[in-house]
Design a protein around this motif. Structure first.
Motif, short mmCIF file in Angstrom:
data_model
loop_
_atom_site.label_atom_id
_atom_site.label_comp_id
_atom_site.label_asym_id
_atom_site.label_seq_id
_atom_site.Cartn_x
_atom_site.Cartn_y
_atom_site.Cartn_z
N PRO A 119 37.71 12.11 77.55
CA PRO A 119 36.48 12.90 77.65
C PRO A 119 36.46 14.11 76.72
O PRO A 119 35.40 14.58 76.33
CB PRO A 119 36.46 13.33 79.13
CG PRO A 119 37.27 12.28 79.84
CD PRO A 119 38.33 11.88 78.87
N SER A 120 37.64 14.61 76.36
CA SER A 120 37.71 15.81 75.51
C SER A 120 37.57 15.46 74.02
O SER A 120 37.47 16.38 73.19
CB SER A 120 39.04 16.53 75.74
OG SER A 120 40.14 15.66 75.49
N ALA A 121 37.60 14.18 73.67
CA ALA A 121 37.54 13.79 72.26
C ALA A 121 36.23 14.24 71.63
O ALA A 121 35.17 14.19 72.26
CB ALA A 121 37.72 12.29 72.12
N PHE A 122 36.32 14.69 70.39
CA PHE A 122 35.18 15.15 69.59
C PHE A 122 34.55 16.43 70.17
O PHE A 122 33.40 16.73 69.90
CB PHE A 122 34.12 14.05 69.45
CG PHE A 122 34.68 12.74 68.98
CD1 PHE A 122 35.09 12.58 67.67
CD2 PHE A 122 34.83 11.69 69.86
CE1 PHE A 122 35.63 11.38 67.24
CE2 PHE A 122 35.37 10.48 69.44
CZ PHE A 122 35.78 10.33 68.12
N GLU A 123 35.36 17.16 70.93
CA GLU A 123 34.95 18.44 71.49
C GLU A 123 35.97 19.50 71.11
O GLU A 123 37.13 19.19 70.81
CB GLU A 123 34.84 18.36 73.02
CG GLU A 123 33.85 17.34 73.56
CD GLU A 123 32.41 17.77 73.34
OE1 GLU A 123 32.19 18.98 73.09
OE2 GLU A 123 31.51 16.91 73.40
N SER A 124 35.55 20.75 71.13
CA SER A 124 36.50 21.84 70.91
C SER A 124 37.36 22.01 72.15
O SER A 124 36.85 21.98 73.28
CB SER A 124 35.76 23.15 70.62
OG SER A 124 35.08 23.06 69.38
N ALA A 125 38.65 22.20 71.94
CA ALA A 125 39.57 22.33 73.06
C ALA A 125 39.23 23.56 73.89
O ALA A 125 39.00 24.64 73.34
CB ALA A 125 41.00 22.41 72.56
N PRO A 126 39.21 23.42 75.20
CA PRO A 126 38.88 24.58 76.05
C PRO A 126 39.99 25.63 76.03
O PRO A 126 41.13 25.35 75.65
CB PRO A 126 38.74 23.96 77.44
CG PRO A 126 39.55 22.71 77.40
CD PRO A 126 39.45 22.21 75.99
N LYS A 127 39.65 26.80 76.48
CA LYS A 127 40.61 27.89 76.52
C LYS A 127 41.80 27.51 77.40
O LYS A 127 41.63 26.98 78.49
CB LYS A 127 39.95 29.15 77.08
CG LYS A 127 40.85 30.38 77.07
CD LYS A 127 40.11 31.61 77.56
CE LYS A 127 41.01 32.83 77.54
NZ LYS A 127 40.31 34.05 78.02
N GLY A 128 43.00 27.77 76.90
CA GLY A 128 44.21 27.44 77.63
C GLY A 128 44.86 26.15 77.18
O GLY A 128 45.97 25.82 77.63
#
Length: 564
Positions: A204-213
């Motif tokens: 689900p996180s692919a092609f997204e900016s990594a969240p804080k942390g």
């Protein structure tokens, strides 16, 4: 006349000792110089005269003693001319050129437009500088099979959506056909999944900016990955066996392969090349992963140790901190990079002193000419400007990021040219013309950086701009750009306001040595720190800590001139 009895014992990692004294002798620099000045040095001609007759020899001896006993003029006068380094030493600041037959890397980018150009330049320079290879860049749409001739590997930077998926598949197949490796950076490997012999998993996180942390874990080092563009991960290698060498760990605890390596392929699932992100070592992780296929260099961690903001006011006649600092560093065989502010002004802009008033600094240069390197640290480290109100030399800014806009490019460059020419002339009056420049507070405009690259062969900090975009990359290697070499990033400095600054420096150095076999960092120190209560031993802790981590102290000019 004063006679120099300081001699070189070794080169490479230089060790100097005065007249057979122990390198750890606690005698002050002034005491050493007194010994040198009072010691009569017989020339070859004097030895010949002594053979002719005892009487003539006695006359020569008396004359030599008389000359040696004469008072040397103060170093702050214009009559002091420190002998320049030998020509060979000065020439060592030249870049070791790449052989005409050097291998190339073919860098294929998804998009070559202006908005992503700074990231491309940063990657291109990192590859070329670290691996000592030529890099040929081409947009994916312009790829032709003939480009693979005399190439070491194909590097694909998926910095945008590919406009022609089939062209990337063709590149991969052609690369395999030439029995060359493919190095992939960033998301988008799905366009050549079959050709790469892999099975991808799209989280689900692919092609997204990594969240804080979010962090990247590599060789025992955790690096903040907040803001990194994440991509697909490899769940299976249908070709030869592959192994994950790095992990992306999300704040919710989910862990995914960040870097996967096999003999002919390296896949990096994230893109760390956003210049707006905080400084981090992620690009160094990528480079070391690529070295799994391209070949790792010989282990050789190095530190370029710099004494910062040296000037004629803070280190004048009454100062004791500089001699104390220099004596200790020389006893520990630390090569000294001296960052000199040629002229010192007060907060009102009134000139108070110049480097000629720093007698102990000039004495050091004269006694140890091949154990020091001169760096021009601006002209005044100040200029009359509202933003410098209340600030003096060393605190104020001499150049600003927005000088191109507020002054215009032509005036901004002329300002830098005039000020650096005045400062260079002043340093040369007392020593020799410096070949290395360091921008005060690591700040200047894009056009001023471009001019500095023309004026000096070495700039003693990392590049401040890529294609006019300011950068925050942490680079533990030299960056070669045309005819200039940039020093690596700084691991930090001892801050009198931060008692834990020594441990922070050592932590950066430890991380660098865990990631790369041959990291090189700048570490700088202000001699006055030794005078602060409770901070007297910071320098000793720093030097011993650097050595315990396996780093050696290098000379910038020698380091960049040796073949790699």
């Amino acid at each position: 006349m004063a006679v120099n009895q300081f001699k070189s014992v070794t080169r490479g990692n230089p060790t100097y000792e005065p007249n057979n004294r122990s390198p750890r002798d606690d005698a002050s620099l002034e005491t050493r110089l007194a010994v040198a000045k009072s010691h009569w040095h017989r020339t070859v001609g004097e030895r010949v005269l002594r053979l002719i007759g005892l009487l003539v020899g006695l006359v020569v001896l008396l004359l030599a003693i008389t000359l040696a006993s004469q008072e040397v003029p103060a170093a702050s006068t214009d009559t002091i001319r420190i002998r320049p380094l030998p020509t060979a030493h000065e020439a060592s600041c030249a870049i070791a050129p790449l052989p005409a037959t050097a291998d190339r890397l073919l860098l294929v980018v998804a998009d070559n437009n202006e908005s992503v150009f700074p990231q491309i330049v940063a990657l291109e320079e990192a590859l070329s500088s670290y691996f000592n290879l030529r890099v040929q860049r081409v947009a994916a749409a312009d790829y032709q099979p003939a480009l693979l001739e005399n190439v070491r590997a194909s590097v694909v930077y998926a910095n945008a959506v590919f406009k022609d998926d089939e062209r990337i598949g063709e590149l991969v197949n052609d690369t395999w056909r030439h029995e060359l490796p493919v190095l992939w950076l960033g998301p988008g490997a799905y366009v050549a999944e079959a050709e790469l012999d892999i099975v991808l998993k799209t989280d689900p996180s692919a092609f997204e900016s990594a969240p804080k942390g979010t962090i990247v874990e590599y060789n025992g080092v955790s690096i903040s990955a907040t803001g990194f563009l994440l991509g697909e991960t490899i769940s299976e290698s249908t070709g030869s066996p592959a192994r994950a060498v790095a992990t992306v760990r999300l704040p919710n605890g989910t862990a995914m392969p960040a870097i996967t390596v096999r003999d002919d392929f390296v896949h990096v699932s994230f893109d760390p090349l956003d210049p707006d992100l905080p400084p981090n070592l992620a690009l160094a992780v990528v480079i070391d992963a690529f070295a799994e296929v391209l070949g790792s260099p010989t282990p050789d961690p190095r530190v370029l140790f710099r004494l910062e903001d040296l000037n004629g006011h803070d280190y004048g006649e009454t100062d004791t901190s500089f001699a104390k600092t220099a004596n200790y560093l020389l006893s520990e065989n630390v090569f000294l990079h001296l960052a000199i502010i040629p002229e010192w002004v007060d907060a009102q802009g009134n000139v108070q002193e110049n480097i000629g008033s720093a007698r102990k600094i000039l004495d050091l240069i004269k006694a140890y000419p091949e154990s020091v390197s001169l760096i021009q640290h601006g002209y005044q480290h100040f200029r009359p400007e509202a933003r410098n109100t209340g600030l003096r030399s060393g605190q104020a800014f001499e150049f600003f990021l927005d000088d191109d806009r507020t002054l215009g490019i032509e005036k901004a460059q002329e300002l830098l040219r005039q000020r650096l020419a005045a400062g260079s002339d002043l340093i040369e009056r007392y020593a020799w013309r410096p070949h290395i420049f360091e921008a005060p507070h690591y700040l200047m405009s894009p056009s001023q950086q471009a001019l500095a690259e023309e004026l000096y062969p070495v700039i003693h900090h990392q590049p401040l701009f890529y294609a006019s975009k300011s950068s925050q990359f942490l680079l533990p290697w030299y960056t070669k750009r045309s005819a200039v070499v940039y020093a690596p990033s700084s691991a930090g400095f001892v801050d009198v306001l931060k008692p834990n600054s020594v441990s922070k420096i050592l932590r950066v150095l430890e991380q660098g040595a865990r990631i790369l076999p041959d990291p090189v960092f700048v570490v700088f120190f202000h001699p006055f720190v030794t005078e602060y209560v409770g901070r007297e031993t910071d320098l000793e802790k720093l030097i011993s800590g650097i050595k315990e981590l396996g780093y050696r102290f290098a000379n910038t000019c020698e380091d960049i001139s040796r073949p790699r």
